[in-house]
Design a protein around this motif. Structure first.
Motif, PDB file in Angstrom:
ATOM      1  N   SER A 193       0.855  -1.050   0.091  1.00 48.95           N
ATOM      2  CA  SER A 193       0.097   0.402  -0.071  1.00 48.95           C
ATOM      3  C   SER A 193       1.067   1.490  -0.441  1.00 48.95           C
ATOM      4  N   VAL A 194       0.637   2.198  -1.164  1.00 47.64           N
ATOM      5  CA  VAL A 194       1.507   3.369  -1.179  1.00 47.64           C
ATOM      6  C   VAL A 194       0.089   4.819  -0.671  1.00 47.64           C
ATOM      7  N   ILE A 195       0.456   5.354   0.461  1.00 47.45           N
ATOM      8  CA  ILE A 195       0.254   6.079   1.367  1.00 47.45           C
ATOM      9  C   ILE A 195       0.798   7.656   1.368  1.00 47.45           C
ATOM     10  N   HIS A 196       0.129   8.249   0.964  1.00 50.48           N
ATOM     11  CA  HIS A 196       0.592  10.047   0.477  1.00 50.48           C
ATOM     12  C   HIS A 196       0.237  10.744   1.886  1.00 50.48           C
ATOM     13  N   PHE A 197       1.176  11.455   3.022  1.00 46.93           N
ATOM     14  CA  PHE A 197       1.015  12.091   3.895  1.00 46.93           C
ATOM     15  C   PHE A 197       2.111  13.078   4.087  1.00 46.93           C
TER      16      PHE A 197
END
Length: 412
Positions: A193-197
């Motif tokens: 999973s690639v998550i942008h924060f």
């Protein structure tokens, strides 16, 4: 390094979602937050019951299990989320992607420096199995020397082969430059999973930290950190709340010489919380090059420049920051500006204080600069030290070493 400027894509969920009317600081972007407030709790089950019964309007986050329909299974998913028994979670990240992942995430790779710091705030650094070289060589991360390297200085160009070999549950990357499509396309087919924060903007920080707590199964630690963060930010905001707009200082904030931090950027948001008015606040979400004549016309009361190459924790000499301030003070075209005439020119060193989870320290600095008497009891070094020791678990003694601003005399 000085040319790396952050362009923030703020998460404004409330503008695109159906709101049932609850007042809250933000909308927690997790499916199951049916009533669109800042938490997932029994109120969401009650609201969802009303949706199923046709009494309440469906919201974007009503579909708790993200299966395309609203039914009793969603109520069960909300109950599991409340009890920390959910096996999957669907979140909305900072580039508005809906991501379903297994929770809690055990193995995590951090491509942006801010995500590594945020995880350490939640006492989850032992779950970090990969970082970029940029993180490893930063003086703020001496405890990451043995973590696998999965890229160089740019989070946009990681070593995809190495990441897939490690096989993490989640890869955190930055949102400020938009969706990292290559990272998504290379990693998500492998089940990562690639998550942008971003973890750097006051307008989105609590939402992101709260979601991080859910992702890691560290909700109580997230709550503890948010309580500390809010204690600083709310205290400052409360003290300046009654100040009329015309009585607030006009602030010119430079990223580089005559490159302004405009409205909608994290730096502009920080100015507003500290009680200032950004003179280029009407230019939204950009870093425009401005004519010196514009600065002269606006006549700022305060000038701040950000030195993006400065870190500060291993520094004792402020001469580099002093030289930057002297250059601003000596600009012939600005000699009639109030900030120059009154000596109210400040340099803040270290992009990763104002541009990191530590941005509350930057806000505290500015509050002191803007309102000397109103915040004369505010000890910024003490706040900074508590964060470094309590949440980052670092052995830095800021009373003995560390230079972050110039001039430094008004910070304690």
């Amino acid at each position: 390094m000085k040319k790396r400027l952050f362009i923030i894509l703020a998460v404004l969920l409330a503008s695109s979602l159906i709101l049932p009317g609850q007042a809250s600081d933000f909308v927690l972007g997790i499916f199951g937050n049916a009533n669109m407030d800042d938490a997932i709790d029994e109120n969401d089950i009650d609201y969802l019951t009303g949706v199923i019964d046709g009494k309440n309007g469906q919201t974007k986050l009503s579909d708790a299990n993200y299966d395309g329909k609203i039914d009793e299974a969603d109520k069960l998913q909300i109950e599991k989320i409340i009890l920390d028994k959910a096996q999957t979670l669907t979140i909305v990240d900072a580039v508005h992607r809906n991501i379903t992942l297994k929770v809690p995430a055990r193995d995590v790779i951090c491509l942006n420096i801010q995500s590594a710091e945020a995880m350490r705030s939640l006492q989850a650094k032992d779950r970090i199995v990969g970082i970029t070289k940029y993180i490893q060589t930063d003086e703020f991360f001496p405890d990451f020397s043995n973590v696998d390297i999965v890229g160089g200085k740019a989070f946009q160009t990681p070593d995809f082969e190495q990441i897939i070999k490690i096989g993490p549950d989640v890869v955190f990357t930055a949102a400020w430059s938009g969706p990292q499509l290559e990272t998504i396309n290379k990693l998500e087919p492998s089940g990562i999973s690639v998550i942008h924060f971003d973890f750097l903007d006051p307008s989105t920080y609590i939402d992101e930290i709260t979601k991080l707590g859910y992702i890691l199964g560290c909700r109580s630690r997230a709550d503890d950190h948010i309580s500390f963060y809010r204690g600083v930010m709310d205290m400052i905001a409360k003290r300046v709340d009654s100040i009329q707009d015309q009585n607030r200082p006009k602030v010119y904030y430079e990223a580089n010489k005559y490159q302004a931090c405009a409205g909608g950027t994290p730096w502009s948001n920080q100015i507003e919380i500290a009680g200032g008015n950004n003179i280029f606040g009407t230019d939204r979400g950009s870093y425009p090059h401005v004519d010196p004549e514009e600065v002269l016309i606006q006549d700022p009361d305060i000038i701040i420049q950000l030195n993006m190459s400065w870190t500060g924790y291993n520094r004792s000499d402020a001469s580099e920051l002093e030289a930057i301030r002297d250059e601003i003070l000596s600009r012939p075209e600005l000699q009639q500006v109030s900030a120059i005439k009154n000596g109210r020119v400040y340099v803040i060193g270290g992009n990763y204080i104002p541009g990191s989870p530590r941005h509350f320290v930057s806000v505290a600095y500015m509050a002191k600069w803007f309102y000397r008497e109103r915040f004369k009891d505010l000890n910024v070094t003490s706040i900074h030290q508590e964060y470094v020791t309590r949440f980052q678990e670092l052995n830095f003694d800021l009373s003995k070493k560390g230079v972050f601003t110039y001039p430094p005399g008004e910070l304690n």
